[in-house]
Scaffold this active site. Structure first.
Site, PDB file in Angstrom:
ATOM      1  N   GLU A  76     -10.712  -1.185  -2.312  1.00  0.00           N
ATOM      2  CA  GLU A  76     -11.973  -1.531  -1.656  1.00  0.00           C
ATOM      3  C   GLU A  76     -13.093  -0.560  -2.055  1.00  0.00           C
ATOM      4  O   GLU A  76     -13.843  -0.064  -1.225  1.00  0.00           O
ATOM      5  CB  GLU A  76     -11.779  -1.567  -0.131  1.00  0.00           C
ATOM      6  CG  GLU A  76     -10.865  -2.687   0.302  1.00  0.00           C
ATOM      7  CD  GLU A  76     -10.688  -2.791   1.801  1.00  0.00           C
ATOM      8  OE1 GLU A  76     -10.380  -3.884   2.277  1.00  0.00           O
ATOM      9  OE2 GLU A  76     -10.835  -1.759   2.493  1.00  0.00           O
ATOM     10  N   GLU A 120      -6.811  -9.438  -0.518  1.00  0.00           N
ATOM     11  CA  GLU A 120      -6.484  -9.384   0.910  1.00  0.00           C
ATOM     12  C   GLU A 120      -7.138 -10.578   1.564  1.00  0.00           C
ATOM     13  O   GLU A 120      -8.364 -10.714   1.546  1.00  0.00           O
ATOM     14  CB  GLU A 120      -6.999  -8.102   1.568  1.00  0.00           C
ATOM     15  CG  GLU A 120      -6.268  -6.847   1.192  1.00  0.00           C
ATOM     16  CD  GLU A 120      -6.795  -5.623   1.936  1.00  0.00           C
ATOM     17  OE1 GLU A 120      -7.393  -5.789   3.022  1.00  0.00           O
ATOM     18  OE2 GLU A 120      -6.619  -4.506   1.415  1.00  0.00           O
ATOM     19  N   TYR A 139       0.851  -1.187   0.000  1.00  0.00           N
ATOM     20  CA  TYR A 139       0.000   0.000   0.000  1.00  0.00           C
ATOM     21  C   TYR A 139       0.893   1.246   0.000  1.00  0.00           C
ATOM     22  O   TYR A 139       1.931   1.278   0.672  1.00  0.00           O
ATOM     23  CB  TYR A 139      -0.804   0.059   1.300  1.00  0.00           C
ATOM     24  CG  TYR A 139      -2.222  -0.433   1.239  1.00  0.00           C
ATOM     25  CD1 TYR A 139      -3.025  -0.224   0.137  1.00  0.00           C
ATOM     26  CD2 TYR A 139      -2.770  -1.085   2.339  1.00  0.00           C
ATOM     27  CE1 TYR A 139      -4.343  -0.659   0.127  1.00  0.00           C
ATOM     28  CE2 TYR A 139      -4.084  -1.525   2.339  1.00  0.00           C
ATOM     29  CZ  TYR A 139      -4.860  -1.304   1.228  1.00  0.00           C
ATOM     30  OH  TYR A 139      -6.155  -1.735   1.224  1.00  0.00           O
ATOM     31  N   TYR A 153     -11.924 -11.575   5.413  1.00  0.00           N
ATOM     32  CA  TYR A 153     -11.364 -11.786   6.751  1.00  0.00           C
ATOM     33  C   TYR A 153     -12.305 -12.708   7.525  1.00  0.00           C
ATOM     34  O   TYR A 153     -13.189 -12.247   8.239  1.00  0.00           O
ATOM     35  CB  TYR A 153     -11.195 -10.445   7.469  1.00  0.00           C
ATOM     36  CG  TYR A 153     -10.138  -9.581   6.834  1.00  0.00           C
ATOM     37  CD1 TYR A 153      -8.852  -9.519   7.352  1.00  0.00           C
ATOM     38  CD2 TYR A 153     -10.419  -8.850   5.675  1.00  0.00           C
ATOM     39  CE1 TYR A 153      -7.876  -8.743   6.747  1.00  0.00           C
ATOM     40  CE2 TYR A 153      -9.455  -8.084   5.063  1.00  0.00           C
ATOM     41  CZ  TYR A 153      -8.184  -8.037   5.607  1.00  0.00           C
ATOM     42  OH  TYR A 153      -7.201  -7.280   5.007  1.00  0.00           O
ATOM     43  N   ASN A 159      -7.163   3.059   2.717  1.00  0.00           N
ATOM     44  CA  ASN A 159      -7.803   2.468   3.904  1.00  0.00           C
ATOM     45  C   ASN A 159      -6.708   2.089   4.902  1.00  0.00           C
ATOM     46  O   ASN A 159      -6.151   2.954   5.541  1.00  0.00           O
ATOM     47  CB  ASN A 159      -8.685   1.281   3.534  1.00  0.00           C
ATOM     48  CG  ASN A 159      -9.879   1.158   4.470  1.00  0.00           C
ATOM     49  OD1 ASN A 159     -10.719   2.047   4.505  1.00  0.00           O
ATOM     50  ND2 ASN A 159      -9.961   0.079   5.219  1.00  0.00           N
TER      51      ASN A 159
END
Length: 1008
Positions: free
Chosen positions: A192, A303, A86, A260, A131
């Protein structure tokens, strides 16, 4: 011996049909080049398929470029072939005029060069929005004032800002694209941003979002970014930006998904809206999602959970128990069952939220319960990830598989759920086994129905396979041993790795201690047990090859076969100690370009010159070392020292790494005591006669913020160029016998866990301690015990602790005072005559760019540079923070301590801040000018704060500063102590010259 068993006809037919008639899938590229391609199966780089196995790290969370090599070597050592990076707009752009890609850790191109040298691909994720639990989601504070309108849309004001930043990033990064010989293979457009559809089911387009994405893509192509674009959906419901799902505009080349399964935060309640109420160790179905949304593309988890962040009020040390080695074992393998062939683990290395770089909910640590800890140390979670990574590096047939079965029919016990994935070209198969109820803690023994090129079998022929609780196993059939043409027909042990040493191919098998295993090596005619408890009765000759049955224990078993294959069988703990360093920088790490090393805590690199193998790594106790290398290698050098070695009867080189002279226990006694503290008042601004003439006038009567204040002038720190840390406000008002204010009402916004204190004419009135439920605090105070000046000014002083900006839509929420109302005796409101504000020295125009935007706030000590090396505190009084003080006040403590870390050791140090439980104070620790610890004892539980070498001067003096702000008349104290987190003999040298990272004090009196 009976090897045949009739499986259910449906399973057998499916297996055979897949093997014989593979569906043709389109091969994609971005139309600009064919260096990176992809299809239904996997990513293809320079014509080679790969299981893309990447891990996320954030360079700005470890602001010491010399440490990036240490982290990347550990990434590569665990079997990864890529990293996700990132970027952080706010880190590089303190104001809308400056873009810093040069000073200190802002020069992130160094990491690209290291990645190429080591052999790691990069998935580059520059934003403009990130983010990442970063301040404002990575947006710079000046962007979030409302001046640029709504963010992440197609507005011209916002576009004028991001095109300047993104264009500069593209220019800076372009030389490192794989099309220019660099390591970057994909470029993420936005992050995202799952907003393509107003209704994903009906495919109702969101034209604002589509216009924004199209502009992003258009501009990056104009800037000659010619690698594939990718995007990551925040959840499975949004289904945005895939060319297989829609064609309304904005679609990217390669679709990605974030997930997640155990929650991205230790606060599980936050994940209910996405994951629902699930038990720990509950697996999810990604296969259906990818089949619907991106059928002709690789199944890419952009992710996937590596850990979780810890909120301010989370458990000390994070929620590691929720996702330790056992979690890795189940969930990483489950992704294979979902036909996922590209994964980026978030986070692989978390780093720290030093300064004010995090957003309000997240504490100072960003350890993220990641496999590589914030301390840079590794443990069993890392080692479990390494078992997976090294296997996937050699499981090359998995980069082209179809899922041909997914049920309980494969096992002889219906409690076992099996997924079969098979390569349509080679017939190699992967059977992913687990309990059908994935959270089960039962121990289940079973046999497995498999299909091989010698027929349908039920394995093992003797004994059983064991699934213990939540674990999973990947068992293979028709598994090729490198490019030798030799095969493992089947195995009930898992394969760790394979190396091809020219004269022999070595296969490492493993299982938990106490289990039995069986494997068939095709075309072998005989074998011999060279080491271990097994004997030659464990070998059975069949017409297809040699069948081996072996018990797994803490002593390894080595067997040599007549066709030059050597099998090594070990238990889990021994498998953890295996390393397969590569001899070149090819991310694909071919089997004939690696060696095997067993024993040390870490092996970083290996190189063969002549008859010597040169190995580098780390260890912390006397360690036996064993190396599998080509037969011409006779000597071993470890970290530059020649090892005394012997040769085992099966051809390995065996030696011992001596016990280190320095240990954690010995080092802690040698560290200098944290004494000789000096102390000074850190809150003189509360006094009525404090000279605030150099402060900024807070006099705006309008605001571009979307959230207007209740009272005017506008008291938002953003308006005046202050966007980090503590903000100080001074409001003047008049009092007379005829008009005597009786009190004040304050409503202050600072984010979750923020707080503020209020004073009038130096007298403490009260404080809002903070909350993890509200980002805005209210306080009504009385002046009845305060003597007000009737002939001059009175001053209401407010010190607030802002905790960073929220993410996504909430990023523009202001930080400051929403309502400041003087209350007259009759209850009516009266006015302030003047407001002044102070924040970090220089505001957005930084005085010292190396430490960057988020390191300093507006505390008196920060504005005057008391936290910096070289400040002269000779006139200060002696006083230690452990002695504390009474009253609602603030003090700043300083001491200078020397370190002399011995050469040849990598040492991880931390500071421990101890306070009275639930003490009503806020304390911040500074190390050579960097804010590296913060504690709010009434909210937070963290007490240990690691600090990196380079921030700490390991061979010289270190300036330690501590701000203590008490929010109650009881006062408080803080004890500061060293904590040694780890000590290793190491090839990594933390004694590098980091002076450039620690700029010293310069006069800042103009900012008083």
């Amino acid at each position: 011996m009976r090897l045949w068993h009739t499986v259910s006809s449906a399973v057998a037919i499916a297996c055979l049909a897949t093997h014989s008639t593979a569906q043709e899938w389109p091969l994609h590229d971005n139309g600009l080049n064919q260096i990176v391609q992809w299809d239904h199966y996997s990513v293809i780089v320079n014509g080679e398929r790969l299981f893309l196995w990447s891990g996320e790290l954030h360079l700005w969370r470890i602001p010491v470029p010399e440490l990036w090599r240490d982290i990347l070597e550990k990434v590569k050592a665990a079997g990864f072939n890529g990293i996700g990076l990132y970027e952080h707009w706010g880190w590089h752009a303190p104001n809308n005029e400056t873009l810093d890609f040069e000073t200190g850790a802002h020069n992130f191109a160094q990491a690209f060069e290291i990645a190429k040298e080591i052999g790691l691909y990069i998935i580059y994720r520059p934003g403009p929005y990130s983010n990442a639990e970063a301040n404002g989601g990575g947006f710079p504070g000046w962007l979030t004032t409302g001046e640029y309108g709504p963010l992440r849309d197609d507005s011209e004001k916002y576009a004028s800002a991001w095109t300047r930043y993104s264009g500069a990033v593209a220019e800076y990064v372009r030389p490192y694209l794989i099309t220019n010989g660099g390591p970057i293979i994909m470029w993420q457009i936005e992050n995202e941003y799952g907003l393509q559809w107003l209704d994903p089911d009906l495919k109702t387009p969101n034209h604002t979002a589509i216009n924004y994405m199209e502009l992003l893509e258009q501009k990056h192509r104009e800037w000659d970014i010619d690698i594939p674009f990718t995007a990551n959906n925040p959840n499975m419901g949004t289904r945005s930006w895939s060319k297989d799902y829609g064609s309304v505009g904005g679609e990217v080349d390669v679709y990605g998904l974030d997930h997640y399964p155990a929650c991205w935060t230790c606060n599980l309640a936050q994940c209910l809206s996405v994951n629902g109420q699930v038990e720990p160790y509950t697996v999810f179905d990604y296969y259906t999602h990818f089949n619907e949304v991106s059928r002709t593309q690789p199944s890419f988890l952009m992710e996937f959970q590596g850990g979780s962040f810890n909120p301010w009020d989370g458990p000390e040390g994070g929620c590691k128990d929720n996702m330790g080695p056992g979690w890795v074992n189940l969930f990483f393998r489950h992704n294979l069952a979902q036909k996922v062939t590209a994964v980026n683990i978030y986070m692989l290395y978390g780093g720290t939220n030093w300064g004010n770089i995090g957003f309000p909910e997240v504490g100072t640590s960003y350890d993220y319960s990641a496999p590589i800890h914030e301390t840079r140390l590794i443990g069993d979670k890392y080692n479990e990830a390494k078992l997976f990574g090294l296997f996937m590096r050699v499981a090359r047939d998995f980069s082209k598989v179809e899922r041909v079965g997914n049920n309980t029919n494969y096992a002889t016990d219906k409690d076992i759920f099996t997924t079969e994935l098979r390569n349509p070209d080679t017939g190699a198969a992967f059977y992913v086994t687990r309990h059908e109820y994935s959270p089960s803690t039962e121990i289940t023994r079973f046999r497995l129905h498999v299909t091989t090129d010698i027929g349908n079998l039920t394995i093992p022929t003797k004994g059983s396979i064991t699934i213990n609780g939540t674990e999973s196993k990947v068992l293979v059939t028709d598994f090729f041993i490198g490019s030798s043409g030799k095969k493992v027909t089947y195995t009930t042990l898992e394969i760790l790795t394979v190396v091809d040493l020219e004269d022999r191919q070595v296969v490492i098998f493993w299982a938990p201690d106490g289990e039995d295993g069986e494997f068939l090596l095709k075309d072998a005619k005989s074998g011999k047990v060279m080491s271990g408890n097994a004997d030659n009765k464990t070998l059975s000759m069949t017409r297809h090859g040699v069948l081996t049955n072996v018990a797994v224990g803490n002593e390894k078993t080595v067997i040599e076969y007549d066709h030059d294959v050597q099998a090594v069988v070990v238990d889990r703990q021994s498998a953890y100690k295996f390393w397969a360093p590569t001899l070149n920088n090819n991310p694909l790490a071919w089997e004939n370009s690696t060696v095997l090393v067993h024993g040390p805590y870490l092996v970083r690199t290996a190189e063969i010159e002549g008859n010597t193998v040169y190995v580098t790594g780390d260890w912390d106790e006397e360690t036996d070392i064993e190396i599998w290398a080509p037969k011409n290698v006779k000597n071993v050098s470890f970290n530059g020292s020649k090892l005394k070695i012997t040769k085992s009867k099966y051809g390995t080189l065996v030696g011992t790494l001596p016990a280190p002279e320095v240990t954690a226990d010995s080092l802690i006694t040698e560290l200098p005591p944290l004494t000789n503290w000096k102390v000074a008042d850190n809150l003189p601004e509360r006094l009525v006669d404090y000279d605030d003439s150099k402060w900024t006038n807070a006099n705006h009567m309008t605001t571009p913020h979307f959230v207007p204040p209740d009272t005017y002038p506008v008291l938002f720190a953003d308006e005046y160029g202050y966007q980090a840390g503590n903000i100080l406000w001074r409001g003047r008002f008049k009092a007379s016998d005829e008009s005597m204010p009786s009190g004040a009402y304050l409503r202050v916004i600072g984010g979750l866990a923020s707080g503020f204190s209020a004073y009038v004419n130096g007298e403490f009135l009260g404080a809002w301690l903070g909350s993890m439920a509200n980002k805005t605090g209210e306080l009504e105070v009385s002046f009845k015990d305060v003597k007000l000046n009737t002939g001059g000014d009175n001053v209401l002083f407010v010190i607030q602790d802002t905790m960073g900006k929220e993410q996504r839509e909430a990023a523009p929420d202001p930080r400051g005072i929403l309502n400041a109302t003087l209350i007259a005796a009759d209850g009516s409101a009266t006015n302030f005559t003047l407001w002044k504000v102070a924040g970090n020295a220089g505001g957005n125009h930084l005085l010292e760019p190396v430490r960057g935007t988020y390191n300093e706030g507006g505390l008196h000590a920060e504005r005057l540079g008391w936290h910096l090396p070289g400040f002269d505190d000779n006139d200060w009084e002696s006083g230690a923070p452990v002695d504390g003080f009474t009253g609602a006040d603030a003090r700043f403590y300083r001491t200078v301590v020397p370190l002399n870390i011995p050469q040849g050791y990598d040492v991880s140090l931390a500071f421990q801040l101890s306070t009275e439980k639930k003490a009503k104070l806020r304390a911040q620790l500074y190390v050579n000018g960097y804010q590296f610890a913060k504690t709010l004892p009434f909210i937070s539980n963290e007490t240990t704060f690691p600090v990196f070498p380079g921030i700490l001067h390991y061979n010289g003096n270190n300036t330690i500063g501590l701000s203590v702000w008490t929010m109650d008349e009881a006062g408080g104290q803080v004890d500061v102590a060293w904590k040694v987190m780890g000590v290793h003999r190491s090839a990594f040298d933390p004694l590098f010259d980091g002076e450039y990272l620690r700029p010293g004090w310069k006069d800042r009196s103009r900012y008083a």
